[in-house]
Design a protein around this motif. Structure first.
Motif, PDB file in Angstrom:
ATOM      1  N   VAL A 151       0.870  -1.409   0.134  1.00 19.54           N
ATOM      2  CA  VAL A 151      -0.008  -0.095   0.127  1.00 19.54           C
ATOM      3  C   VAL A 151       0.855   1.207  -0.049  1.00 19.54           C
ATOM      4  N   SER A 152       2.087   1.314   1.001  1.00 24.73           N
ATOM      5  CA  SER A 152       2.876   2.424   0.843  1.00 24.73           C
ATOM      6  C   SER A 152       3.741   2.723  -0.419  1.00 24.73           C
ATOM      7  N   GLU A 153       3.828   1.540  -1.337  1.00 27.42           N
ATOM      8  CA  GLU A 153       4.492   1.674  -2.488  1.00 27.42           C
ATOM      9  C   GLU A 153       3.329   2.064  -3.535  1.00 27.42           C
ATOM     10  N   ARG A 154       2.376   1.818  -3.159  1.00 27.13           N
ATOM     11  CA  ARG A 154       1.223   2.201  -4.121  1.00 27.13           C
ATOM     12  C   ARG A 154       1.005   1.121  -5.272  1.00 27.13           C
ATOM     13  N   THR A 155       1.477  -0.057  -4.849  1.00 24.27           N
ATOM     14  CA  THR A 155       1.342  -1.180  -5.880  1.00 24.27           C
ATOM     15  C   THR A 155       0.281  -2.006  -5.955  1.00 24.27           C
ATOM     16  N   LEU A 156      -0.783  -1.788  -4.944  1.00 21.92           N
ATOM     17  CA  LEU A 156      -1.994  -2.318  -4.986  1.00 21.92           C
ATOM     18  C   LEU A 156      -3.211  -1.378  -4.903  1.00 21.92           C
ATOM     19  N   PRO A 157      -4.362  -1.728  -5.662  1.00 19.96           N
ATOM     20  CA  PRO A 157      -5.475  -0.940  -5.552  1.00 19.96           C
ATOM     21  C   PRO A 157      -6.158  -0.672  -4.215  1.00 19.96           C
ATOM     22  N   PHE A 158      -6.269   0.279  -3.695  1.00 21.84           N
ATOM     23  CA  PHE A 158      -6.866   0.568  -2.384  1.00 21.84           C
ATOM     24  C   PHE A 158      -7.888   1.836  -2.196  1.00 21.84           C
ATOM     25  N   VAL A 159      -8.705   1.792  -1.302  1.00 22.56           N
ATOM     26  CA  VAL A 159      -9.446   3.038  -1.005  1.00 22.56           C
ATOM     27  C   VAL A 159      -9.042   3.761   0.255  1.00 22.56           C
ATOM     28  N   ARG A 187      -8.008   8.165   7.519  1.00 24.48           N
ATOM     29  CA  ARG A 187      -6.727   7.516   7.760  1.00 24.48           C
ATOM     30  C   ARG A 187      -6.784   5.754   7.449  1.00 24.48           C
ATOM     31  N   LEU A 188      -8.286   5.508   7.243  1.00 23.42           N
ATOM     32  CA  LEU A 188      -8.367   4.090   7.206  1.00 23.42           C
ATOM     33  C   LEU A 188      -8.076   3.669   5.857  1.00 23.42           C
ATOM     34  N   CYS A 189      -7.761   2.348   5.457  1.00 23.47           N
ATOM     35  CA  CYS A 189      -7.372   2.076   4.178  1.00 23.47           C
ATOM     36  C   CYS A 189      -8.295   0.747   4.010  1.00 23.47           C
ATOM     37  N   PHE A 190      -9.061   0.713   2.799  1.00 20.02           N
ATOM     38  CA  PHE A 190      -9.860  -0.617   2.629  1.00 20.02           C
ATOM     39  C   PHE A 190      -9.635  -1.048   0.955  1.00 20.02           C
ATOM     40  N   PHE A 191      -9.859  -2.201   0.904  1.00 26.71           N
ATOM     41  CA  PHE A 191      -9.584  -3.051  -0.210  1.00 26.71           C
ATOM     42  C   PHE A 191     -10.897  -3.464  -0.976  1.00 26.71           C
ATOM     43  N   ASP A 192     -10.846  -3.810  -2.234  1.00 26.83           N
ATOM     44  CA  ASP A 192     -11.983  -4.389  -2.757  1.00 26.83           C
ATOM     45  C   ASP A 192     -11.437  -5.804  -3.307  1.00 26.83           C
ATOM     46  N   ALA A 193     -11.616  -6.744  -2.772  1.00 26.88           N
ATOM     47  CA  ALA A 193     -10.963  -8.043  -2.892  1.00 26.88           C
ATOM     48  C   ALA A 193     -10.811  -8.368  -4.577  1.00 26.88           C
ATOM     49  N   LEU A 194     -11.767  -8.087  -5.123  1.00 24.85           N
ATOM     50  CA  LEU A 194     -11.790  -8.449  -6.650  1.00 24.85           C
ATOM     51  C   LEU A 194     -10.918  -7.829  -7.490  1.00 24.85           C
ATOM     52  N   MET A 195     -10.611  -6.579  -7.309  1.00 31.15           N
ATOM     53  CA  MET A 195      -9.585  -5.679  -7.837  1.00 31.15           C
ATOM     54  C   MET A 195      -8.307  -6.003  -7.521  1.00 31.15           C
ATOM     55  N   VAL A 196      -8.165  -6.266  -6.276  1.00 35.76           N
ATOM     56  CA  VAL A 196      -6.698  -6.612  -5.631  1.00 35.76           C
ATOM     57  C   VAL A 196      -6.182  -7.868  -6.315  1.00 35.76           C
ATOM     58  N   LYS A 197      -7.318  -8.757  -6.462  1.00 27.48           N
ATOM     59  CA  LYS A 197      -7.104 -10.222  -7.051  1.00 27.48           C
ATOM     60  C   LYS A 197      -6.481 -10.109  -8.564  1.00 27.48           C
ATOM     61  N   ASP A 208      -3.165 -11.020 -10.213  1.00 29.02           N
ATOM     62  CA  ASP A 208      -3.011 -12.226 -11.190  1.00 29.02           C
ATOM     63  C   ASP A 208      -2.327 -11.282 -12.486  1.00 29.02           C
ATOM     64  N   ALA A 209      -2.810 -10.298 -12.982  1.00 30.67           N
ATOM     65  CA  ALA A 209      -2.142  -9.550 -14.158  1.00 30.67           C
ATOM     66  C   ALA A 209      -0.624  -9.183 -13.811  1.00 30.67           C
ATOM     67  N   ARG A 210      -0.188  -8.986 -12.563  1.00 32.03           N
ATOM     68  CA  ARG A 210       1.237  -8.749 -12.472  1.00 32.03           C
ATOM     69  C   ARG A 210       2.020  -9.992 -12.587  1.00 32.03           C
ATOM     70  N   ALA A 211       1.326 -10.976 -12.025  1.00 34.51           N
ATOM     71  CA  ALA A 211       2.116 -12.522 -12.045  1.00 34.51           C
ATOM     72  C   ALA A 211       2.069 -13.001 -13.507  1.00 34.51           C
ATOM     73  N   MET A 212       1.082 -12.773 -14.266  1.00 36.63           N
ATOM     74  CA  MET A 212       0.884 -12.865 -15.783  1.00 36.63           C
ATOM     75  C   MET A 212       2.154 -12.031 -16.476  1.00 36.63           C
ATOM     76  N   ALA A 213       2.448 -10.822 -16.157  1.00 39.10           N
ATOM     77  CA  ALA A 213       3.213 -10.176 -16.683  1.00 39.10           C
ATOM     78  C   ALA A 213       4.810 -10.521 -16.474  1.00 39.10           C
ATOM     79  N   LYS A 214       4.978 -10.932 -15.422  1.00 41.05           N
ATOM     80  CA  LYS A 214       6.182 -11.637 -15.084  1.00 41.05           C
ATOM     81  C   LYS A 214       6.507 -12.728 -15.666  1.00 41.05           C
TER      82      LYS A 214
END
Length: 80
Positions: free
Chosen positions: A44-52, A56-66, A70-76
């Motif tokens: 989150v601090s490196e801003r490599t995952l999508p979050f809202v 001061r609270l940080c929340f995630f959409d599990a579908l977006m993060v997954k 997946d896209a980052r793993a496929m790119a590698k």
């Protein structure tokens, strides 16, 4: 009685905003393979995952993060 349920996709992930520990539980059901909360906070601090951020609270959409992971793993895989 009207009961509203969150939509669930084929991977078993529900839509909507969730906190960090619940995100890790949903994305990595096996506790032995689950990354740490510190890893997630670093991403989150490196801003490599999508979050809202709400205040001061940080929340995630599990579908977006997954889909992002997946896209980052496929790119590698494609780059090798």
């Amino acid at each position: 009685m009207n009961v509203q349920t969150e939509p669930v996709n084929q991977a078993g992930l529900s839509g909507g905003l969730i906190d960090a520990p619940r995100l890790l539980e949903q994305l990595f059901p096996n506790p032995a393979c689950r990354p740490s909360l510190r890893w997630l906070r670093t991403q989150v601090s490196e801003r490599t995952l999508p979050f809202v951020r709400i205040g001061r609270l940080c929340f995630f959409d599990a579908l977006m993060v997954k889909s992002h992971l997946d896209a980052r793993a496929m790119a590698k895989v494609k780059n090798k």
